[in-house]
Motif scaffolding. Structure first.
Motif, mmCIF file in Angstrom:
data_model
loop_
_atom_site.group_PDB
_atom_site.id
_atom_site.type_symbol
_atom_site.label_atom_id
_atom_site.label_comp_id
_atom_site.label_asym_id
_atom_site.label_seq_id
_atom_site.Cartn_x
_atom_site.Cartn_y
_atom_site.Cartn_z
ATOM 1 N N VAL A 162 -39.989 62.111 73.881
ATOM 2 C CA VAL A 162 -40.258 61.861 75.151
ATOM 3 C C VAL A 162 -41.730 61.805 75.478
ATOM 4 N N LEU A 163 -42.274 63.041 75.156
ATOM 5 C CA LEU A 163 -44.017 63.195 75.529
ATOM 6 C C LEU A 163 -44.778 62.074 74.958
ATOM 7 N N ASP A 164 -44.294 61.552 73.945
ATOM 8 C CA ASP A 164 -45.004 60.493 73.081
ATOM 9 C C ASP A 164 -44.729 59.214 73.837
ATOM 10 N N ALA A 165 -43.554 59.090 74.144
ATOM 11 C CA ALA A 165 -43.240 57.700 74.840
ATOM 12 C C ALA A 165 -44.147 57.635 76.345
ATOM 13 N N LYS A 166 -44.187 58.813 76.795
ATOM 14 C CA LYS A 166 -45.042 59.008 78.156
ATOM 15 C C LYS A 166 -46.327 58.756 77.859
ATOM 16 N N GLY A 167 -47.030 59.181 76.874
ATOM 17 C CA GLY A 167 -48.380 58.853 76.215
ATOM 18 C C GLY A 167 -48.592 57.496 76.292
ATOM 19 N N ARG A 180 -53.640 61.838 76.982
ATOM 20 C CA ARG A 180 -54.056 62.814 75.927
ATOM 21 C C ARG A 180 -53.270 64.115 76.038
ATOM 22 N N THR A 181 -52.929 64.496 77.461
ATOM 23 C CA THR A 181 -52.092 65.442 77.488
ATOM 24 C C THR A 181 -50.902 65.562 77.194
#
Length: 218
Positions: A162-167, A180-181
């Motif tokens: 999920v975080l990867d997709a948000k990035g 980056r975060t």
């Protein structure tokens, strides 16, 4: 067989009880047996349903191999309609979404994924559907929609994805600090054995967030 007075009194008492409540006891037994029969039938029915669903799913996989998207979609719809409670239904919808995406039919792909996100009983299936919907939103430059799909809680094992997709969405928005975060957080949550770590690290490096070197004190 002869009974003593006490035994005879107990037998007479039992007969009186049966006369008063015998029908009730019989009905209770019938209800219990009926409930057991219904439970047995349901489990047998479920087993048959699962078998039929698995057979249809296998046939759908053949259509996937032959890249016959039309047949894949028909099979997925049959599974969703006939076996909506079977685990094969959301699995089939996810496969059908991938098939539609590969065929360039984003509308059908989104429809299949949204069905999983809305109806799947398994949180992991719902999460995968939302992550893939966010990916399509990214392709369509619908960034706010993509981030909306990635909001809320997700199973722990999929938080890194999920975080990867948000990035990815933040990068597309040119929001490098947020990207980056997100990438750093994804890398922290991702297992060392996850094959996606190298790709994620490359993304992080690209936005100027190379992992800090750990100093081991002696």
């Amino acid at each position: 067989m002869a009974y003593d007075l006490e035994e005879q009194e107990q037998i007479d008492s039992l007969k009186d009880t049966w006369k008063k409540y015998g029908n009730l006891v019989t009905w209770l037994v019938i209800v219990c047996l009926g409930g057991y029969a219904a439970w047995t039938y349901w489990n047998t029915y479920q087993g048959n349903q699962s078998l039929q669903a698995s057979q249809l799913y296998e046939e759908m996989q053949k259509s996937v191999t032959s890249k016959d998207n039309a047949k894949v979609q028909r099979a997925a719809e049959d599974l969703k309609e006939k076996f909506p409670r079977a685990a094969y239904a959301p699995m089939a919808a996810l496969v059908a979404a991938k098939s539609a995406f590969d065929a360039g039919d984003l509308k059908v792909a989104k429809t299949q994924l949204q069905w999983v996100a809305d109806t799947a009983k398994v949180d992991e299936y719902k999460a995968i559907a939302k992550i893939r919907l966010a990916g399509i939103a990214l392709d369509e430059k619908a960034y706010d929609e993509g981030l909306k799909q990635l909001s809320g809680s997700f199973p722990a094992e999929l938080e890194a994805d999920v975080l990867d997709a948000k990035g990815d969405i933040y990068v597309a928005q040119n929001n490098i600090a947020e990207a980056r975060t997100a990438y750093k957080a994804a890398l922290d949550k991702m297992s060392e054995k996850n094959p996606g770590r190298q790709s994620l690290q490359t993304k992080l490096d690209a936005v100027g967030g190379a992992a800090e070197t750990k100093v081991v004190s002696k």
